[in-house]
Design an enzyme around this catalytic site. Structure first.
Site, PDB file in Angstrom:
ATOM      1  N   PHE A 108     -50.767  12.610  16.541  1.00 47.76           N
ATOM      2  CA  PHE A 108     -49.604  12.393  17.397  1.00 47.76           C
ATOM      3  C   PHE A 108     -48.364  12.124  16.543  1.00 47.76           C
ATOM      4  O   PHE A 108     -48.363  11.267  15.675  1.00 47.76           O
ATOM      5  CB  PHE A 108     -49.855  11.215  18.339  1.00 47.76           C
ATOM      6  CG  PHE A 108     -48.679  10.884  19.208  1.00 47.76           C
ATOM      7  CD1 PHE A 108     -48.276  11.752  20.210  1.00 47.76           C
ATOM      8  CD2 PHE A 108     -47.970   9.713  19.014  1.00 47.76           C
ATOM      9  CE1 PHE A 108     -47.180  11.451  21.013  1.00 47.76           C
ATOM     10  CE2 PHE A 108     -46.876   9.396  19.808  1.00 47.76           C
ATOM     11  CZ  PHE A 108     -46.486  10.273  20.815  1.00 47.76           C
ATOM     12  N   GLN A 109     -47.334  12.898  16.771  1.00 45.62           N
ATOM     13  CA  GLN A 109     -46.049  12.819  16.068  1.00 45.62           C
ATOM     14  C   GLN A 109     -46.190  13.002  14.559  1.00 45.62           C
ATOM     15  O   GLN A 109     -45.410  12.463  13.775  1.00 45.62           O
ATOM     16  CB  GLN A 109     -45.318  11.505  16.394  1.00 45.62           C
ATOM     17  CG  GLN A 109     -44.835  11.453  17.833  1.00 45.62           C
ATOM     18  CD  GLN A 109     -43.847  10.331  18.113  1.00 45.62           C
ATOM     19  OE1 GLN A 109     -43.845   9.307  17.435  1.00 45.62           O
ATOM     20  NE2 GLN A 109     -43.003  10.513  19.114  1.00 45.62           N
ATOM     21  N   LYS A 133     -47.746   5.214   7.330  1.00 46.18           N
ATOM     22  CA  LYS A 133     -47.766   3.901   7.987  1.00 46.18           C
ATOM     23  C   LYS A 133     -48.672   2.915   7.254  1.00 46.18           C
ATOM     24  O   LYS A 133     -48.352   1.716   7.148  1.00 46.18           O
ATOM     25  CB  LYS A 133     -48.217   4.052   9.446  1.00 46.18           C
ATOM     26  CG  LYS A 133     -47.873   2.843  10.298  1.00 46.18           C
ATOM     27  CD  LYS A 133     -48.019   3.139  11.782  1.00 46.18           C
ATOM     28  CE  LYS A 133     -47.580   1.958  12.626  1.00 46.18           C
ATOM     29  NZ  LYS A 133     -47.690   2.243  14.075  1.00 46.18           N
TER      30      LYS A 133
END
Length: 577
Positions: free
Chosen positions: A129-130, A179
Site C-alpha cells: 500500500f502506497q 519506515k
C-alpha cells in the site's frame, strides 16, 4: 534528552547519542541550519513528523495543501535566500506529487532537498500500500537521490544531500527513507559534508582560457554580453558589474538572469529570447564577440540555431562542463564559478565605452518603444493592459519588490516590465514552464525574506492549478501579495492559436469563478479592478497592507505579448506585431 541547545550540541559533541532514525532526520536538518520546511504528512513519514512536533520550537513545518506546493515553496525559499529549501512527503502519491517541483528545480538549478517516507524495507518490491519506486521515478530529474533502509545511514546521506544540492551547479536531491529505518535506533553523530569522492562541484579555473577570453573581448568592436542565472547562483553580481562597467559592453539577460544587474543600469539593454527586447535579439546576429556568462543557450534564447550568432566568436563562462558546446560551439570556454572567473578576467580588460555600438541598441529600443512598449505601459485603448499593472507595482514598490511570476503571457510581461533594484528579485519557472508555480513559490520566498515585499503575478489559468495554497496563507498568515491578471483565457496558448492556427481557440477560453469571494473565504483581503481609474489606488492599497492581499485585475481579453520570435525563426526575425 533536552531539546534546547541542540545546534551547539550537534556541532560540538564528540560522543554519539542513541536515538531513532526519525529523530536523527530532524537533528540533521537543524544541524544544517534548516529553519523552515514545507510538506504534507502521511503514514510512511509519520515517525519523522512525530519528531518534528517535539522540535517545533527549533524548526517550523509549513503544512502546504498539496505536495507540489511544498516543492514550489521550497524553491521560492531557495531562490530568494540562496539557501537550500526543504520539502517532505509520504510515500506513494505523496512522493510522486513532488516530481513536478523537483523537475522544475532541476532544470532551473535550484537547491532543494526532498525527503520522502517509504514502506518498510521488507515490503520493498511487493506493491505494498502506497509503495512507489520514487528513486527510479526521480532519477532523471534529480542531481542525486538515495534510498535509506538503515537508520545508521541517515546522518551521512543527509549531510551529503545538502552538500550536493548547494555546491557547484545547484539542484534538487531526493532522499527516500523506509519506515523501519525511521523507527530503528542507532548511535547518532553528525558531521557536515565538505566533499564527495569523484564529485567535482566546480572545475578548476584554467587561467590561460581567461587570458584568451580577455584578448577577444579587448579586440572586439561590437561585443555583447548575455548573462544568466549563473551570475546570481555564483554570487558574482559585484564582479559581473565591475567587468561590464570597465569594458563598457552592452549586456542582456535571460529570464533567470534578471535582477543580477539593476534594470536601470546604463549597460542593461534588456531581455533576450522569444519575448525579449528587440535590440539585444536583433544585434545578437551583428555582434562580433558574444560573451555568455552563466547561461545555457536555451532554445527560447537562441531561436533557429542555424542562424544564431554565426558571425560572432563565442566566449562561454560556465560552471557545468556538460553545457559547453552542447548547443552553441564556444570559441573559448572558461570553466569555473562565475565569481572566480570574472574576478580573474577584470584586471585583464581594457577600459572602453563602445559608444557607437551602444547607439545601435538605443535606436532599436526607440523602435520597440514606439511600436510596443508605449502601448503596453501607457495605453489609450479602453481595456487595461498587463503592462500598466506592472508599471503601477513598480511605482509603489520603487523597484525593490521580489516578483514571483507564474507561466504565460503575464510572466513575459512581468519579466519585461518589472523594475529590479535588488538581486534575487525575479523568481519564476524558466526551463520547465510550470503553471501553478507562483502562488506556493511566493509563500516560500516571503517566509525566507520577511522584510521584503513579495508580489506574485499570476494568470487566471495557472492560479487555479495551485489555488488551494490560499489555505497555507490562511493558516500561516504569511503576508504575500497576489495579483491575478485575468483575461478569461489561457492567454499564451490563445495567442499562438490566433497567430498560427487561424484563431481556432481550442480549449483556451476559460470560465473562471469569483476569485475575490474565494480569497475572502480564506480571510484574505481582496479586491477586483475593472476600470483604469481604480488601478493605482488598488495597487497602492495592496502594497501598503501588512497582511496577505489578493488583487484581481481584468485585462484585455485578447491582448498579445510582443515582440515575439516564432518557433524556428531567427532571433533577428523578431516580430513587433
Amino acid at each position: 534528552m533536552e531539546v534546547q541547545s541542540l545546534k551547539s550540541e550537534i556541532k560540538e559533541t564528540k560522543n554519539s547519542i542513541r536515538i531513532s532514525g526519525s529523530e536523527a532526520v530532524v537533528r540533521c536538518l537543524i544541524a544544517e541550519g534548516v529553519d523552515i520546511l514545507y510538506g504534507y504528512p502521511g503514514g510512511a513519514i509519520m515517525p519523522v513528523y512525530d519528531e518534528l512536533y517535539k522540535f517545533q520550537d527549533q524548526i517550523q513545518h509549513v503544512l502546504t495543501r498539496h505536495e507540489q506546493g511544498a516543492t514550489h515553496s521550497a524553491q521560492g525559499y531557495a531562490r530568494i535566500s540562496g539557501r537550500v529549501g526543504v520539502a517532505m512527503a509520504t510515500s506513494g502519491p505523496g512522493a510522486t506529487n513532488l516530481i513536478t517541483g523537483i523537475a522544475d528545480a532541476q532544470i532551473d538549478s535550484t537547491p532543494i532537498v526532498c525527503i520522502t517516507g517509504q514502506v518498510g524495507s521488507h515490503l520493498l518490491g511487493t506493491d505494498a500500500f502506497q509503495e512507489t519506486d520514487i528513486i527510479g521515478i526521480s532519477t532523471p530529474v534529480t542531481k542525486w537521490n538515495q534510498q535509506i533502509t538503515k537508520a545508521s545511514q541517515i546522518p551521512e546521506v543527509l549531510a551529503k544531500a545538502f552538500y550536493i544540492a548547494k555546491s557547484g551547479r545547484p539542484g534538487p536531491v531526493l532522499i527516500d527513507i523506509t519506515k523501519d529505518a525511521q523507527f530503528e535506533e542507532f548511535d547518532f553523530e553528525y558531521k557536515k559534508c565538505t566533499g564527495v569522492r569523484s564529485y567535482l562541484p566546480a572545475p578548476k579555473v584554467d587561467f590561460s582560457k581567461v587570458v584568451e577570453a580577455a584578448s577577444l573581448i579587448n579586440a572586439a568592436k561590437k561585443p555583447l554580453v548575455v548573462w544568466g542565472q549563473g551570475v546570481i547562483l555564483g554570487e558574482a553580481e559585484a564582479e559581473f558589474k565591475a567587468v561590464i562597467e570597465k569594458s563598457g559592453i552592452p549586456s542582456a539577460w535571460t529570464i533567470l538572469g534578471a535582477s543580477a544587474l539593476p534594470t536601470a543600469h546604463d549597460l542593461n539593454v534588456g531581455m533576450v529570447g522569444m519575448h525579449g527586447n528587440y535590440a539585444p535579439n536583433v544585434l545578437t546576429n551583428e555582434c562580433d564577440v558574444l560573451i555568455a556568462i552563466g547561461m545555457r543557450f536555451d532554445d527560447r534564447v537562441t531561436g533557429n540555431l542555424a542562424t544564431y550568432a554565426k558571425q560572432a566568436k563565442v566566449i562561454h563562462f560556465e560552471i557545468d562542463p556538460a553545457e559547453v558546446d552542447k548547443i552553441v560551439k564556444a570559441t573559448v570556454a572558461v570553466l569555473g564559478n562565475s565569481k572566480e572567473t570574472l574576478k580573474a578576467l577584470l584586471p585583464l580588460l581594457n577600459e572602453n565605452t563602445h559608444k557607437e555600438w551602444h547607439q545601435k541598441f538605443k535606436d532599436l529600443y526607440q523602435i520597440e518603444y514606439d511600436k510596443v512598449i508605449k502601448d503596453d505601459l501607457y495605453p489609450t485603448k479602453e481595456g487595461l493592459t498587463m503592462g500598466e499593472v506592472l508599471k503601477e507595482i513598480n511605482i509603489q514598490s520603487k523597484g525593490n519588490a521580489a516578483i514571483v511570476s507564474d507561466v504565460g503571457q503575464h510572466q513575459m510581461i512581468a519579466c519585461r516590465y518589472a523594475e529590479f533594484n535588488l538581486t534575487k528579485s525575479n523568481i519564476t519557472s524558466g526551463g520547465l514552464g510550470t503553471m501553478g508555480f507562483a502562488l506556493p513559490a511566493a509563500i516560500g520566498a516571503k517566509m525566507a525574506a520577511p522584510d521584503r515585499d513579495v508580489v506574485a503575478i499570476i494568470g487566471d489559468g495557472g492560479y487555479q492549478m495551485t489555488i488551494q495554497e490560499l489555505g497555507t496563507i490562511f493558516q500561516t498568515k504569511v503576508p504575500v501579495k497576489i495579483v491575478v491578471l485575468n483575461n478569461d483565457f489561457l492567454g499564451m496558448v490563445r495567442q499562438w492559436q490566433e497567430l498560427f492556427f487561424e484563431k481556432r481557440y481550442a480549449s483556451t477560453d476559460i470560465k473562471n469563478p469569483d476569485f475575490v469571494a474565494i480569497a475572502k473565504g480564506y480571510s484574505i483581503e481582496a479586491k477586483k479592478v475593472i476600470k483604469r481609474e481604480d488601478l493605482a489606488g488598488a495597487v497602492k492599497e495592496m502594497m501598503a497592507s501588512k497582511e496577505a492581499y489578493f488583487l484581481e485585475v481584468s485585462v484585455e481579453k485578447e491582448g498579445n505579448v510582443f515582440p515575439m520570435i516564432q518557433t524556428g525563426a531567427s532571433v533577428s526575425d523578431i516580430r513587433l506585431s
